[in-house]
Design a protein around this motif. Structure first.
Motif, short mmCIF file in Angstrom:
data_model
loop_
_atom_site.label_atom_id
_atom_site.label_comp_id
_atom_site.label_asym_id
_atom_site.label_seq_id
_atom_site.Cartn_x
_atom_site.Cartn_y
_atom_site.Cartn_z
N VAL A 204 2.14 2.11 -3.46
CA VAL A 204 1.21 2.64 -4.47
C VAL A 204 0.53 3.94 -4.02
N ASP A 205 0.59 4.24 -2.72
CA ASP A 205 -0.16 5.38 -2.20
C ASP A 205 0.77 6.26 -1.36
N ALA B 155 0.41 9.11 0.04
CA ALA B 155 -0.17 9.69 1.26
C ALA B 155 -0.16 8.65 2.38
N PHE B 156 -0.49 7.39 2.01
CA PHE B 156 -0.44 6.33 3.01
C PHE B 156 0.99 6.14 3.51
N LYS B 157 1.95 6.21 2.58
CA LYS B 157 3.35 6.05 3.00
C LYS B 157 3.73 7.10 4.03
N ARG C 158 0.84 -1.21 0.00
CA ARG C 158 0.00 0.00 0.00
C ARG C 158 0.87 1.25 0.00
N GLU D 150 -1.65 -3.85 -6.43
CA GLU D 150 -1.19 -3.84 -5.03
C GLU D 150 -1.00 -5.28 -4.53
#
Lengths: 112, 217, 99
Positions: free
Chosen positions: B74-75, B77-79, B71, B192
């Motif tokens: 690919v993301d 903001a999540f990182k 996740r 993902e």
């Protein structure tokens, strides 16, 4: 920094000859014994109980005899340390554990 | 030391083992049952608690961590949320970290590679990765990782050029460390789920990189 | 509790051996005692494990990530010049380094 004479047995960073040994990368599944000990300690350390703190478990492991620390398996050490703490805290009595162990062995011998 | 353990008579007929996965010595097999029975009889824990705790342990494995890493790949903001508070980020993916120690995620970069160890015991982000492998808890790994990290990496098949900083993390206190490996090249079109397959336990400890997509069928 | 050190501060790990004097539980590895490092991160305050381990009341102590040069710790090792090691150390184990 040379290894100091006061270094405790569990304080292993950089210690020779261990730091020159090959790492045994064999994968092992946990045995039922391993899982049971992990579960019992996890339950006792759970915030809802806090019977044994993780810090106390570490201290008890560090208090094992060197032959135990270096020779017992990971969860044998946990069990020995948890047992020692349960006696220290008077949650279990030495006598009752001894009697229970004897009874379990006797029952096993009869059934075998 | 209680005499029923016969500690003076423990004979170590093999090299020291600090790992799990071996059947216990008879005295410890018996002691485990005795302690468990007594704790249940005294109401300290219930048999149901014990069964559930084992189920919980069995349900935790490195695939949870792999989902977190995929996740993050690919993301962005999540990182960022993962790097700010790894437990909260794991919660977003349904991973229960409520009673776990604080976890810090460490992002590998083209110029920095993290390698996690615990020289004093065996600290590990169990809530996200499950039980650590036996080698992580071994005396050889704990002694070597801080002194000869590049030698350890090499033993795991990982060779890094000298311009990549190897940063060893000794988990000595209240944090557990989770490595965010570099996303492998050639993975642009992957989902993902496919990416999660490339994230191994060892890459989240930092002894290896994530798998190359060409090595996965 | 206010942290005494900030990121970038040079520090020295106290060269003390409580192990020699009493039964203790310490989270400062032996190979860092006396070593010079740099504060990387201020992690907040955590109950002192040296007390928790003996069921004593444990005051919260500021905890830091401290960065060391790997080669300075283990000159005989095979690390690269830029390799580092980070350990999490409590404030009472750290001394300021001046100059």
């Amino acid at each position: 920094m040379a290894t100091h004479k006061h270094r405790a047995m569990h304080d292993l960073g950089g210690v020779e000859p261990t730091a020159s040994q090959a790492i045994d990368r064999t994968e092992h599944e946990l045995t039922q014994f391993d899982k049971s000990v992990d579960a019992l300690v996890g339950l006792m350390a759970h915030p809802s109980r806090r019977i044994i703190r993780v810090d106390e478990l570490r201290r008890a492991i560090e208090s094992l005899q060197p032959v135990q620390y270096h020779g017992l398996s990971y969860y044998e050490k946990w069990l020995q340390a948890a047992h020692d703490l349960l006696l220290e805290k008077d949650i279990l009595g030495e006598e009752e554990v001894m009697l229970r162990c004897a009874a379990i062995r006797e029952a096993e011998e009869k059934s075998s | 030391m209680a005499e029923y353990h016969h500690h003076d008579h423990v004979h170590l007929d093999h090299a020291p083992i600090s790992d799990h996965g071996h059947e216990p010595r008879a005295e410890y097999r018996v002691l485990e049952r005795a302690v468990r029975e007594l704790l249940i009889e005294k109401g300290v824990v219930t048999a149901e608690d014990w069964r559930r705790q084992i189920e919980l342990m069995d349900s935790r494995n490195p695939s949870m961590g792999a989902r977190v890493i995929a996740r993050a790949w690919v993301d962005p903001a999540f990182k960022q949320r993962l790097l700010a508070d790894a437990k909260k980020a794991a919660d977003e993916l349904g991973i229960d970290t409520a009673n776990a120690p604080r976890v810090m995620a460490l992002e590998n970069t083209p110029t920095r590679h993290h390698l996690v160890t615990c020289t004093l015991c065996s600290c590990y982000p169990k809530a996200i990765l499950g039980i650590p492998p036996a080698w992580y808890k071994s005396e050889a790994y704990r002694a070597r990782a801080v002194k000869d990290p590049r030698g350890v990496l090499k033993e795991f098949g990982t060779e890094l050029p000298d311009n990549v900083e190897v940063r060893v993390m000794d988990s000595t206190a209240d944090l557990r460390y989770l490595v965010v490996p570099l996303r492998p090249a050639g993975t642009d079109g992957m989902t993902e789920e496919q990416l999660a397959d490339l994230v191994t336990r060892d890459s989240m400890i930092g002894v290896t990189a994530a798998r190359n997509p060409t090595s996965v069928s | 509790m206010t942290a005494r050190f900030a990121p970038g501060d040079p520090v020295r790990v106290r060269e003390d051996w409580p192990e020699a004097k009493a039964k203790v539980h310490i989270r400062t590895p032996h190979f860092l005692r006396g070593a010079r490092g740099t504060i990387e991160t201020v992690l907040g305050a955590y109950p002192n494990p040296e007390d928790l381990a003996f069921s004593r009341p444990a005051a919260a102590k500021p905890l830091y990530q401290v960065r060391f040069a790997q080669r300075a710790l283990f000159p005989e090792g095979k690390g690269a010049a830029s390799d580092t090691l980070i350990a999490d150390l409590y404030e009472h184990w750290l001394e300021p380094v001046h100059g």
